[in-house]
Design an enzyme around this catalytic site. Structure first.
Site, PDB file in Angstrom:
ATOM      1  N   ASN A   4       0.816  -1.219   0.000  1.00 39.50           N
ATOM      2  CA  ASN A   4       0.000   0.000   0.000  1.00 39.50           C
ATOM      3  C   ASN A   4       0.848   1.266   0.000  1.00 39.50           C
ATOM      4  O   ASN A   4       1.962   1.249   0.503  1.00 39.50           O
ATOM      5  CB  ASN A   4      -0.924  -0.001   1.225  1.00 39.50           C
ATOM      6  CG  ASN A   4      -2.160  -0.838   0.995  1.00 39.50           C
ATOM      7  OD1 ASN A   4      -2.754  -0.779  -0.086  1.00 39.50           O
ATOM      8  ND2 ASN A   4      -2.556  -1.624   1.979  1.00 39.50           N
ATOM      9  N   ARG A  55     -15.316  -7.795   1.006  1.00 41.45           N
ATOM     10  CA  ARG A  55     -15.874  -7.263   2.257  1.00 41.45           C
ATOM     11  C   ARG A  55     -17.299  -6.751   2.032  1.00 41.45           C
ATOM     12  O   ARG A  55     -18.194  -6.976   2.853  1.00 41.45           O
ATOM     13  CB  ARG A  55     -14.984  -6.126   2.780  1.00 41.45           C
ATOM     14  CG  ARG A  55     -13.649  -6.601   3.353  1.00 41.45           C
ATOM     15  CD  ARG A  55     -12.716  -5.425   3.602  1.00 41.45           C
ATOM     16  NE  ARG A  55     -11.521  -5.832   4.352  1.00 41.45           N
ATOM     17  CZ  ARG A  55     -10.355  -5.200   4.312  1.00 41.45           C
ATOM     18  NH1 ARG A  55     -10.215  -4.127   3.542  1.00 41.45           N
ATOM     19  NH2 ARG A  55      -9.327  -5.617   5.024  1.00 41.45           N
ATOM     20  N   HIS A  91      -8.308   1.670  -3.754  1.00 38.12           N
ATOM     21  CA  HIS A  91      -8.332   0.809  -2.569  1.00 38.12           C
ATOM     22  C   HIS A  91      -8.036   1.723  -1.389  1.00 38.12           C
ATOM     23  O   HIS A  91      -6.892   1.926  -0.997  1.00 38.12           O
ATOM     24  CB  HIS A  91      -7.275  -0.295  -2.688  1.00 38.12           C
ATOM     25  CG  HIS A  91      -7.098  -1.095  -1.420  1.00 38.12           C
ATOM     26  ND1 HIS A  91      -8.107  -1.818  -0.859  1.00 38.12           N
ATOM     27  CD2 HIS A  91      -6.020  -1.261  -0.613  1.00 38.12           C
ATOM     28  CE1 HIS A  91      -7.664  -2.407   0.247  1.00 38.12           C
ATOM     29  NE2 HIS A  91      -6.391  -2.079   0.412  1.00 38.12           N
TER      30      HIS A  91
END
EC number: 1.1.1.27
Length: 334
Positions: free
Chosen positions: A139, A170, A194
Site C-alpha cells: 500500500n 468485504r 483501494h
C-alpha cells in the site's frame, strides 16, 4: 562405495527434476506476504514457491517452517533467499514488501519512501523473470502499481494491483449479513481506489439477478431509511478496525491474492476488480491505476468490462482518480 540413495534408486532419466511451470514468488515475508504464501500453498497453485526478503533470519525461519509442513502440501519445492536469483523464471511475482506508515507521516512521504524501496525490488524481479506477471499488494496499492509499471518497463496487462478485490469481498460479506444469503450469491463491486475514495456501485448490486436498486431506488444514498450506505462505510473502515484490534490485516488479503493468482495460473478468465491503467476510461485523462472489473487469464489482465455506471458513480470514480493523481504527480525519481 555406493550411497543409500544410489542403492535405493535406479535413475532412468539424467535430468530428474523438471523445470517448474507455475513458479510463484512472494516478495516480503511479513504478515501479508506469509498469508499470501500460505494461501497459494493451500490452493495448490504453484509447483515452486520462492520467498525473498532482506531480513535473513526471518526469511530462513519462515521457509523452514513451511518446508517442515511439506508432507501436508502439494508444492514440491519451497525456497528462499535474500538474493533475487532465487526468484528466477517465476510465472507470477507477488510484491508485498515496503515500509510501514509512521505516526503523523504524510501519504506522499510514505509513497516516496516506498518508491525508493520499489526502485530496488522491481528491477531485480524483471532481471530474473522478464516474462512474469507482477501482482502488487503493498500500500498504497494503486499508486505503487503505477510505480511498478513505470519501473518495470513491462506491458500494462502484466502489471496488476490487488486493488479493490478485497474491498468487494468485504462488501459482499456485509451485504450477505444483512440479507442472510451467502456472499457468493450477493453480487456487487467496489471500484476506484483501494482506500477512502473507493466507489460502491449500488446500481449493480444484485442477488440472483434482482437489482436491489429496483426494489429500493434510494439504496446507498442519504435518503435510504434502511441505511445501506453504512455498508460501504464499514468496507472503508474495516481495515482500520482490524488493525486496531490485532495490529495488522493479513488473512483476507492473502485469500484475495490467492484467488487472483488462481485466475491467472488456471487460465480461468474470471472477472476481478483489480487495479489497472484507466486513462481514457470514464472521462479520466491522467495516468492513474484504479480498480475496474477486469478479466484475468493466463496472459494476465486481458480486458476491462465496460460497466454501466450512473452519473454520480462516474463522478466518484473521477474524484478517486483526482485524489491519486494529486499524490502521483509529485513523485520523484521514476
Amino acid at each position: 562405495m555406493s550411497t543409500v540413495q544410489e542403492k535405493l534408486i535406479t535413475n532412468v532419466c539424467q535430468d530428474k527434476a523438471a523445470k517448474p511451470t507455475n513458479k510463484i514468488t512472494i516478495v516480503g515475508v511479513g504478515q501479508v506476504g506469509m498469508a499470501c504464501a500460505v494461501s497459494v500453498l493451500l490452493k495448490e497453485l504453484a509447483d515452486e514457491l520462492a520467498l525473498v526478503d532482506i531480513l535473513e533470519d526471518k526469511l530462513k525461519g519462515e521457509v523452514m517452517d513451511l518446508q517442515h509442513g511439506s508432507l501436508f502440501l502439494k508444492t514440491p519445492t519451497i525456497v528462499a533467499d535474500k538474493d533475487y536469483s532465487v526468484t528466477a523464471n517465476s510465472r507470477i511475482v507477488v510484491v508485498t514488501g515496503g515500509v510501514p506508515q509512521q505516526e503523523g507521516e504524510s501519504r506522499l512521504n510514505l509513497v516516496q519512501r516506498n518508491v525508493n524501496v520499489f526502485k530496488f525490488i522491481i528491477p531485480q524481479v524483471v532481471k530474473y523473470s522478464p516474462d512474469c506477471i507482477i501482482i502488487v499488494v503493498s500500500n498504497p496499492v494503486d499508486i505503487l502499481t503505477y510505480v511498478t509499471w513505470k519501473l518495470s518497463g513491462l506491458p500494462q496487462h502484466r502489471i496488476i494491483g490487488s486493488g479493490t478485490n478485497l474491498d468487494s469481498a468485504r462488501f459482499r460479506h456485509l451485504i450477505s449479513e444483512k440479507l442472510g444469503v451467502h456472499p457468493s450469491s450477493c453480487h456487487g463491486f467496489i471500484l476506484g481506489e483501494h482506500g477512502d475514495t473507493s466507489v460502491a456501485v449500488w446500481s449493480g448490486v444484485n442477488v440472483a439477478g434482482v437489482s436491489l436498486q429496483s426494489l429500493k431506488p434510494e439504496i446507498g444514498t442519504d435518503q435510504d431509511s434502511c441505511n445501506w450506505k453504512e455498508v460501504h462505510k464499514k468496507v472503508v473502515d474495516s481495515a482500520y478496525e482490524v488493525i486496531k484490534l490485532k495490529g495488522y490485516t493479513n488473512w483476507a488479503i492473502g485469500f484475495s491474492v490467492a484467488e487472483i493468482v488462481e485466475s491467472i495460473t488456471k487460465n480461468l478468465g474470471r472477472v476481478h476488480p483489480v487495479s489497472t491503467m484507466v486513462k481514457g476510461m470514464y472521462g479520466i485523462e491522467t495516468e492513474v491505476f484504479l480498480s475496474l472489473p477486469c478479466v484475468l487469464n493466463g496472459n494476465g489482465l486481458t480486458s476491462v468490462i465496460n460497466q454501466k455506471l450512473k452519473d454520480d458513480e462516474v463522478g466518484q470514480l473521477q474524484k478517486s482518480a483526482e485524489t491519486l493523481w494529486g499524490i502521483q504527480k509529485d513523485l520523484k525519481d521514476l
